[in-house]
Scaffold this motif. Structure first.
Motif, PDB file in Angstrom:
ATOM      1  N   LEU A  25      -2.357  -1.234   0.748  1.00 45.27           N
ATOM      2  CA  LEU A  25      -2.503  -0.072  -0.137  1.00 45.27           C
ATOM      3  C   LEU A  25      -1.223   0.149  -0.941  1.00 45.27           C
ATOM      4  O   LEU A  25      -1.250   0.451  -2.126  1.00 45.27           O
ATOM      5  CB  LEU A  25      -2.809   1.171   0.710  1.00 45.27           C
ATOM      6  CG  LEU A  25      -2.958   2.483  -0.053  1.00 45.27           C
ATOM      7  CD1 LEU A  25      -4.305   2.523  -0.776  1.00 45.27           C
ATOM      8  CD2 LEU A  25      -2.863   3.682   0.889  1.00 45.27           C
ATOM      9  N   LEU A 191      -6.466   9.900  -0.045  1.00 46.35           N
ATOM     10  CA  LEU A 191      -6.527   9.038   1.139  1.00 46.35           C
ATOM     11  C   LEU A 191      -5.245   9.216   1.961  1.00 46.35           C
ATOM     12  O   LEU A 191      -4.157   9.249   1.402  1.00 46.35           O
ATOM     13  CB  LEU A 191      -6.632   7.580   0.673  1.00 46.35           C
ATOM     14  CG  LEU A 191      -6.828   6.534   1.758  1.00 46.35           C
ATOM     15  CD1 LEU A 191      -8.284   6.495   2.212  1.00 46.35           C
ATOM     16  CD2 LEU A 191      -6.414   5.147   1.253  1.00 46.35           C
ATOM     17  N   LEU A 244     -15.169   4.278   2.479  1.00 46.87           N
ATOM     18  CA  LEU A 244     -13.720   4.043   2.431  1.00 46.87           C
ATOM     19  C   LEU A 244     -13.434   2.548   2.255  1.00 46.87           C
ATOM     20  O   LEU A 244     -12.558   2.158   1.478  1.00 46.87           O
ATOM     21  CB  LEU A 244     -13.042   4.560   3.707  1.00 46.87           C
ATOM     22  CG  LEU A 244     -12.964   6.082   3.858  1.00 46.87           C
ATOM     23  CD1 LEU A 244     -12.404   6.453   5.228  1.00 46.87           C
ATOM     24  CD2 LEU A 244     -12.094   6.706   2.769  1.00 46.87           C
ATOM     25  N   GLN A 248     -11.695   2.045  -1.138  1.00 44.86           N
ATOM     26  CA  GLN A 248     -10.251   2.207  -0.917  1.00 44.86           C
ATOM     27  C   GLN A 248      -9.549   1.003  -0.317  1.00 44.86           C
ATOM     28  O   GLN A 248      -8.331   0.945  -0.333  1.00 44.86           O
ATOM     29  CB  GLN A 248      -9.993   3.416   0.012  1.00 44.86           C
ATOM     30  CG  GLN A 248     -10.599   4.705  -0.451  1.00 44.86           C
ATOM     31  CD  GLN A 248      -9.904   5.261  -1.699  1.00 44.86           C
ATOM     32  OE1 GLN A 248      -8.749   4.948  -1.975  1.00 44.86           O
ATOM     33  NE2 GLN A 248     -10.613   6.054  -2.469  1.00 44.86           N
TER      34      GLN A 248
END
Ligand SMILES: N[C@@H](CCC(=O)N[C@@H](CS)C(=O)NCC(=O)O)C(=O)O
Length: 259
Positions: A25, A191, A244, A248
């Motif tokens: 991420l 998030l 998610l 994400q």
């Protein structure tokens, strides 16, 4: 290019997936040293860990807990933050993360292995991606002994299974209570470590398609496990994990394997 961070892992491990998600991420590069279950104990202890993985070697520190690692990642690269700067919001994220670490992670692992461990062929297939070929071979020929060591270490027995099923359901109830207001994330409006931890540690009961290594098909699993997983996939908590993962989870395919 010299990679400063090295992740000692079990490729299948959902606690390792949690850490990888945080690294990916933030776009933090790392190399990975993958081990099969049981073998990770030597690798983890050799560098000063507690015998479990993930262990992150930073060059001057050995971080041997997934939560410590996520906190560390916020110090390496501030944005996007895994823990909010506001104290009350941070405490909420940390409390959710602790619930998932202590209840959800052990429960999904125990339920999954309870049904998968007796099926050597299936387990060898699931463990294969990213695993060192020699270890995979040794794991196969020593399966009888190693699978018993895993049962003992992870408390895999019928009593443990029953308790884990209760904890699993209780954790999903807790999450679903929050999700009833239609919020996109568990805490706040972005998030956080809470979402990542829930999705990664819940993954063995939902089998998202873009998990780090391929998850088995339902048809390959013991029918009781497949039924259990189907139920969790349909629950709002399971749908949230799919969402998610789809929206994400940015997988950095570049992370090279270090040996
Ligand atoms: N509290 C640790 C737990 C990590 C953990 O349980 N790792 C598992 C892999 S999923 C492990 O290494 N288990 C091996 C064992 O207990 O022998 C963390 O959050 O990092």
């Amino acid at each position: 290019m010299n990679q400063p961070y090295k992740l000692i892992s079990i490729p299948l491990s959902h606690y390792c997936e949690k850490v990888r998600w945080g690294m990916d991420l933030k776009g933090i590069e790392f190399t990975e040293s993958p081990y099969l279950p049981v073998f990770q104990r030597i690798a983890s202890k050799r560098v000063g860990g507690q015998g479990t993985v993930p262990v992150l070697l930073t060059g001057d520190k050995v971080l041997s807990d997934s939560t410590d690692i996520l906190h560390f990642l916020d110090t390496v690269k501030e944005s996007p933050r895994l823990y909010p700067t506001n104290e009350a919001e941070r405490k909420d994220v940390e409390a959710m993360e602790e619930l998932f670490n202590s209840k959800l992670g052990p429960a999904t692992r125990r339920v999954f292995y309870y049904y998968a461990l007796p099926d050597k062929k299936l387990l060898m297939k699931i463990l294969k991606p990213m695993s060192p070929p020699k270890q995979h071979f040794v794991f196969g020929v020593s399966f009888f002994v190693l699978s018993r060591l895993m049962r003992k270490a992870l408390n895999i027995n019928i009593k443990g299974l029953m308790r884990s099923k209760e904890r699993l359901s209780m954790t999903f109830d807790e999450v679903e209570k929050r999700l009833t207001d239609g919020r996109p994330f568990l805490c706040g409006d972005s998030l956080s470590a809470a979402d990542i931890t829930f999705a990664a540690l819940g993954a063995p009961m939902v089998l998202p398609k873009n998990y780090h290594i391929p998850m088995p098909e339902l048809s390959e699993l013991h029918p009781d496990l497949a039924d259990e997983i189907r139920r969790y996939q349909e629950r709002p908590g399971g749908q949230f994990i799919f969402k998610l993962y789809n929206e994400q989870r940015r997988v950095n395919q570049e992370s090279p394997i270090a040996q």
